[in-house]
Write a protein that holds these residues in place. Structure first.
Motif, PDB file in Angstrom:
ATOM      1  N   ASP A  29      50.295 -44.930 -17.771  1.00  0.00           N
ATOM      2  CA  ASP A  29      49.516 -45.979 -18.430  1.00  0.00           C
ATOM      3  C   ASP A  29      50.438 -47.137 -18.801  1.00  0.00           C
ATOM      4  O   ASP A  29      51.616 -46.918 -19.078  1.00  0.00           O
ATOM      5  N   VAL A  30      49.875 -48.334 -18.839  1.00  0.00           N
ATOM      6  CA  VAL A  30      50.617 -49.478 -19.378  1.00  0.00           C
ATOM      7  C   VAL A  30      49.763 -50.081 -20.496  1.00  0.00           C
ATOM      8  O   VAL A  30      48.606 -50.431 -20.283  1.00  0.00           O
ATOM      9  N   GLN A  31      50.359 -50.162 -21.686  1.00  0.00           N
ATOM     10  CA  GLN A  31      49.623 -50.677 -22.844  1.00  0.00           C
ATOM     11  C   GLN A  31      49.634 -52.205 -22.848  1.00  0.00           C
ATOM     12  O   GLN A  31      50.616 -52.832 -22.421  1.00  0.00           O
ATOM     13  N   GLN A  32      48.556 -52.751 -23.352  1.00  0.00           N
ATOM     14  CA  GLN A  32      48.394 -54.207 -23.496  1.00  0.00           C
ATOM     15  C   GLN A  32      49.608 -54.824 -24.217  1.00  0.00           C
ATOM     16  O   GLN A  32      50.068 -54.303 -25.217  1.00  0.00           O
ATOM     17  N   GLY A  33      50.131 -55.912 -23.642  1.00  0.00           N
ATOM     18  CA  GLY A  33      51.198 -56.660 -24.308  1.00  0.00           C
ATOM     19  C   GLY A  33      52.600 -56.130 -24.082  1.00  0.00           C
ATOM     20  O   GLY A  33      53.558 -56.670 -24.639  1.00  0.00           O
ATOM     21  N   THR A  34      52.739 -55.076 -23.272  1.00  0.00           N
ATOM     22  CA  THR A  34      54.076 -54.506 -23.068  1.00  0.00           C
ATOM     23  C   THR A  34      54.641 -54.895 -21.696  1.00  0.00           C
ATOM     24  O   THR A  34      53.905 -55.345 -20.819  1.00  0.00           O
ATOM     25  N   ILE A  35      55.948 -54.690 -21.547  1.00  0.00           N
ATOM     26  CA  ILE A  35      56.587 -54.874 -20.239  1.00  0.00           C
ATOM     27  C   ILE A  35      56.972 -53.486 -19.737  1.00  0.00           C
ATOM     28  O   ILE A  35      57.676 -52.739 -20.428  1.00  0.00           O
ATOM     29  N   ALA A  36      56.462 -53.141 -18.553  1.00  0.00           N
ATOM     30  CA  ALA A  36      56.797 -51.848 -17.956  1.00  0.00           C
ATOM     31  C   ALA A  36      57.644 -52.084 -16.718  1.00  0.00           C
ATOM     32  O   ALA A  36      57.326 -52.948 -15.898  1.00  0.00           O
ATOM     33  N   GLY A  37      58.726 -51.349 -16.605  1.00  0.00           N
ATOM     34  CA  GLY A  37      59.599 -51.453 -15.433  1.00  0.00           C
ATOM     35  C   GLY A  37      59.326 -50.276 -14.516  1.00  0.00           C
ATOM     36  O   GLY A  37      59.166 -49.142 -14.985  1.00  0.00           O
ATOM     37  N   LEU A  38      59.261 -50.542 -13.218  1.00  0.00           N
ATOM     38  CA  LEU A  38      59.037 -49.483 -12.237  1.00  0.00           C
ATOM     39  C   LEU A  38      60.302 -49.392 -11.397  1.00  0.00           C
ATOM     40  O   LEU A  38      60.664 -50.365 -10.718  1.00  0.00           O
ATOM     41  N   ILE A  39      60.984 -48.244 -11.500  1.00  0.00           N
ATOM     42  CA  ILE A  39      62.263 -48.115 -10.788  1.00  0.00           C
ATOM     43  C   ILE A  39      62.218 -46.926  -9.833  1.00  0.00           C
ATOM     44  O   ILE A  39      61.300 -46.102  -9.886  1.00  0.00           O
ATOM     45  N   GLY A  40      63.228 -46.845  -8.994  1.00  0.00           N
ATOM     46  CA  GLY A  40      63.336 -45.723  -8.058  1.00  0.00           C
ATOM     47  C   GLY A  40      64.183 -46.158  -6.876  1.00  0.00           C
ATOM     48  O   GLY A  40      64.216 -47.334  -6.536  1.00  0.00           O
ATOM     49  N   PRO A  41      64.856 -45.184  -6.233  1.00  0.00           N
ATOM     50  CA  PRO A  41      65.693 -45.529  -5.084  1.00  0.00           C
ATOM     51  C   PRO A  41      64.860 -46.085  -3.921  1.00  0.00           C
ATOM     52  O   PRO A  41      63.625 -46.031  -3.970  1.00  0.00           O
ATOM     53  N   ASN A  42      65.516 -46.583  -2.885  1.00  0.00           N
ATOM     54  CA  ASN A  42      64.799 -47.120  -1.720  1.00  0.00           C
ATOM     55  C   ASN A  42      63.827 -46.073  -1.168  1.00  0.00           C
ATOM     56  O   ASN A  42      64.175 -44.903  -1.058  1.00  0.00           O
ATOM     57  N   GLY A  43      62.617 -46.538  -0.855  1.00  0.00           N
ATOM     58  CA  GLY A  43      61.620 -45.638  -0.271  1.00  0.00           C
ATOM     59  C   GLY A  43      60.888 -44.777  -1.290  1.00  0.00           C
ATOM     60  O   GLY A  43      60.107 -43.890  -0.921  1.00  0.00           O
ATOM     61  N   ALA A  44      61.108 -45.025  -2.582  1.00  0.00           N
ATOM     62  CA  ALA A  44      60.503 -44.185  -3.629  1.00  0.00           C
ATOM     63  C   ALA A  44      58.997 -44.387  -3.744  1.00  0.00           C
ATOM     64  O   ALA A  44      58.288 -43.519  -4.259  1.00  0.00           O
ATOM     65  N   GLY A  45      58.495 -45.545  -3.318  1.00  0.00           N
ATOM     66  CA  GLY A  45      57.052 -45.789  -3.387  1.00  0.00           C
ATOM     67  C   GLY A  45      56.654 -46.949  -4.284  1.00  0.00           C
ATOM     68  O   GLY A  45      55.464 -47.190  -4.515  1.00  0.00           O
ATOM     69  N   LYS A  46      57.643 -47.709  -4.757  1.00  0.00           N
ATOM     70  CA  LYS A  46      57.358 -48.797  -5.709  1.00  0.00           C
ATOM     71  C   LYS A  46      56.468 -49.882  -5.090  1.00  0.00           C
ATOM     72  O   LYS A  46      55.470 -50.287  -5.678  1.00  0.00           O
ATOM     73  N   THR A  47      56.844 -50.337  -3.901  1.00  0.00           N
ATOM     74  CA  THR A  47      56.060 -51.397  -3.252  1.00  0.00           C
ATOM     75  C   THR A  47      54.663 -50.895  -2.912  1.00  0.00           C
ATOM     76  O   THR A  47      53.678 -51.627  -3.042  1.00  0.00           O
ATOM     77  N   THR A  48      54.586 -49.645  -2.496  1.00  0.00           N
ATOM     78  CA  THR A  48      53.278 -49.073  -2.162  1.00  0.00           C
ATOM     79  C   THR A  48      52.371 -49.097  -3.392  1.00  0.00           C
ATOM     80  O   THR A  48      51.196 -49.468  -3.309  1.00  0.00           O
ATOM     81  N   LEU A  49      52.928 -48.752  -4.539  1.00  0.00           N
ATOM     82  CA  LEU A  49      52.133 -48.772  -5.765  1.00  0.00           C
ATOM     83  C   LEU A  49      51.688 -50.192  -6.106  1.00  0.00           C
ATOM     84  O   LEU A  49      50.529 -50.436  -6.457  1.00  0.00           O
ATOM     85  N   PHE A  50      52.610 -51.135  -5.961  1.00  0.00           N
ATOM     86  CA  PHE A  50      52.263 -52.547  -6.200  1.00  0.00           C
ATOM     87  C   PHE A  50      51.125 -52.976  -5.294  1.00  0.00           C
ATOM     88  O   PHE A  50      50.198 -53.674  -5.712  1.00  0.00           O
ATOM     89  N   ASN A  51      51.223 -52.564  -4.038  1.00  0.00           N
ATOM     90  CA  ASN A  51      50.185 -52.957  -3.084  1.00  0.00           C
ATOM     91  C   ASN A  51      48.845 -52.290  -3.394  1.00  0.00           C
ATOM     92  O   ASN A  51      47.803 -52.837  -3.069  1.00  0.00           O
ATOM     93  N   CYS A  52      48.869 -51.140  -4.030  1.00  0.00           N
ATOM     94  CA  CYS A  52      47.604 -50.514  -4.480  1.00  0.00           C
ATOM     95  C   CYS A  52      47.029 -51.327  -5.641  1.00  0.00           C
ATOM     96  O   CYS A  52      45.820 -51.546  -5.713  1.00  0.00           O
ATOM     97  N   LEU A  53      47.930 -51.781  -6.537  1.00  0.00           N
ATOM     98  CA  LEU A  53      47.457 -52.526  -7.710  1.00  0.00           C
ATOM     99  C   LEU A  53      46.880 -53.875  -7.315  1.00  0.00           C
ATOM    100  O   LEU A  53      45.961 -54.368  -7.965  1.00  0.00           O
ATOM    101  N   SER A  54      47.411 -54.482  -6.249  1.00  0.00           N
ATOM    102  CA  SER A  54      46.831 -55.761  -5.835  1.00  0.00           C
ATOM    103  C   SER A  54      45.802 -55.544  -4.723  1.00  0.00           C
ATOM    104  O   SER A  54      45.359 -56.499  -4.098  1.00  0.00           O
ATOM    105  N   ARG A  55      45.443 -54.278  -4.499  1.00  0.00           N
ATOM    106  CA  ARG A  55      44.378 -53.891  -3.555  1.00  0.00           C
ATOM    107  C   ARG A  55      44.690 -54.259  -2.117  1.00  0.00           C
ATOM    108  O   ARG A  55      43.788 -54.403  -1.290  1.00  0.00           O
ATOM    109  N   LEU A  56      46.004 -54.385  -1.805  1.00  0.00           N
ATOM    110  CA  LEU A  56      46.372 -54.611  -0.399  1.00  0.00           C
ATOM    111  C   LEU A  56      46.274 -53.286   0.349  1.00  0.00           C
ATOM    112  O   LEU A  56      45.979 -53.257   1.536  1.00  0.00           O
ATOM    113  N   TYR A  57      46.553 -52.179  -0.364  1.00  0.00           N
ATOM    114  CA  TYR A  57      46.418 -50.840   0.217  1.00  0.00           C
ATOM    115  C   TYR A  57      45.277 -50.107  -0.471  1.00  0.00           C
ATOM    116  O   TYR A  57      45.018 -50.312  -1.652  1.00  0.00           O
ATOM    117  N   THR A  58      44.652 -49.229   0.292  1.00  0.00           N
ATOM    118  CA  THR A  58      43.625 -48.365  -0.287  1.00  0.00           C
ATOM    119  C   THR A  58      44.246 -46.991  -0.499  1.00  0.00           C
ATOM    120  O   THR A  58      44.907 -46.475   0.400  1.00  0.00           O
TER     121      THR A  58
END
Ligand code: ATP
Length: 258
Positions: A29-58
């Motif tokens: 979860d990310v609470q209103q008004g906070t800054i959340a950092g998403l980290i992980g080594p290469n290939g961990a899935g960070k970009t994939t998650l971003f693309n789900c959040l902007s609905r580029l991926y289903t």
């Protein structure tokens, strides 16, 4: 009194590409008004998650709620007007245009006037233009771009161009801003400046941010919460200090037992 639900709820999200499980039952979860950092080594899935959040991926399994409602209720092109904005790893600016014009462009996804009223320059259109212009001034002020507002973007150092991209993202008045490696390519001084600007927009605009970032120093200093992924799975979720000291995180980064 009922507690406010988190602004963003990611629950059991799974994404597969053929045999690869890019995200495996990821929840946080990310609470209103906070800054959340998403980290992980290469290939961990960070970009994939971003693309789900902007609905580029289903995503094939799971659920993402924004302000308590499933993101999938909205078409991909409706994400910006819902209040989710994003910046990109590689700058997507119009290089020959001025800083101010680039920033102004960010407001047009929320512009409500149609082609005909624009062509006829009806009063509503003028009002909207004035409002956009005031908003651009505000975004330029917040990102400390006042001195270069009339300069073509191509003439400016990379770190300044990154701030133009941020100012442009603010124009859509996002409730959640997704930042894709905002510190990529910045020097030490610029990273520190960026950290202060992110804190400024958090405080002044009460903006919630989720940032994917490899620059550990920035993530740990700017974030209220850090989520760590490795091979598509969430391995840690907590305060920067908690995540930094988590043995699974140390192992994921160093490849050895902590
Ligand atoms: N469109 C795609 N098709 C096939 N596989 C993909 C696709 N996008 C990502 N993957 C795979 O999914 C996994 C997660 O990739 P992702 O790009 O999300 O990781 P990341 O954490 O953003 O990495 P990086 O830090 O290198 O950008 C990787 O194994 C990657 O090869």
């Amino acid at each position: 009194m009922q507690a406010t639900p988190p602004l963003l709820e990611v629950s059991g999200v799974t994404v597969r590409f053929g045999g690869i499980v890019a995200l495996d039952q990821v929840s946080f979860d990310v609470q209103q008004g906070t800054i959340a950092g998403l980290i992980g080594p290469n290939g961990a899935g960070k970009t994939t998650l971003f693309n789900c959040l902007s609905r580029l991926y289903t995503f094939s399994e799971g659920r993402i709620n924004f302000e308590g409602h499933p993101l999938t209720d909205h078409p991909p092109h409706g994400i910006a007007s819902l209040g989710i904005g994003r910046t990109f790893q590689n700058l997507a600016l119009f290089r020959t245009m001025s800083v101010r014009d680039n920033v102004m462009l960010g407001g047009h996804c929320r512009s409500s006037s149609g082609f005909l009223s624009n062509a006829l320059r009806l009063p509503g259109v003028r009002r909207e233009e004035e409002e956009l212009s005031a908003r651009a001034d505000e975004a330029i002020r917040l990102m400390d771009l006042g001195d270069v507002a009339q300069r073509p973007v191509a003439d400016l150092p990379f770190g300044t161009q990154k701030r133009v991209e941020l100012a442009r993202a603010l124009m859509s008045r996002p409730k959640l801003l997704l930042l894709d490696e905002p510190a990529g390519g910045l020097n030490h001084e610029e990273v520190d400046g960026l950290r202060q600007l992110l804190k400024r927009i958090q405080q002044e605009l009460k903006l919630t941010m989720l940032l994917v970032e490899h620059h550990m120093n920035l993530v740990m200093r700017v974030s209220d919460q850090v989520v760590a992924l490795d091979f598509g799975k969430k391995i840690a979720d907590g305060t920067p200090a908690e995540v930094q000291g988590n043995p699974d995180v140390i192992k994921a980064y160093l490849g050895v037992e902590a």
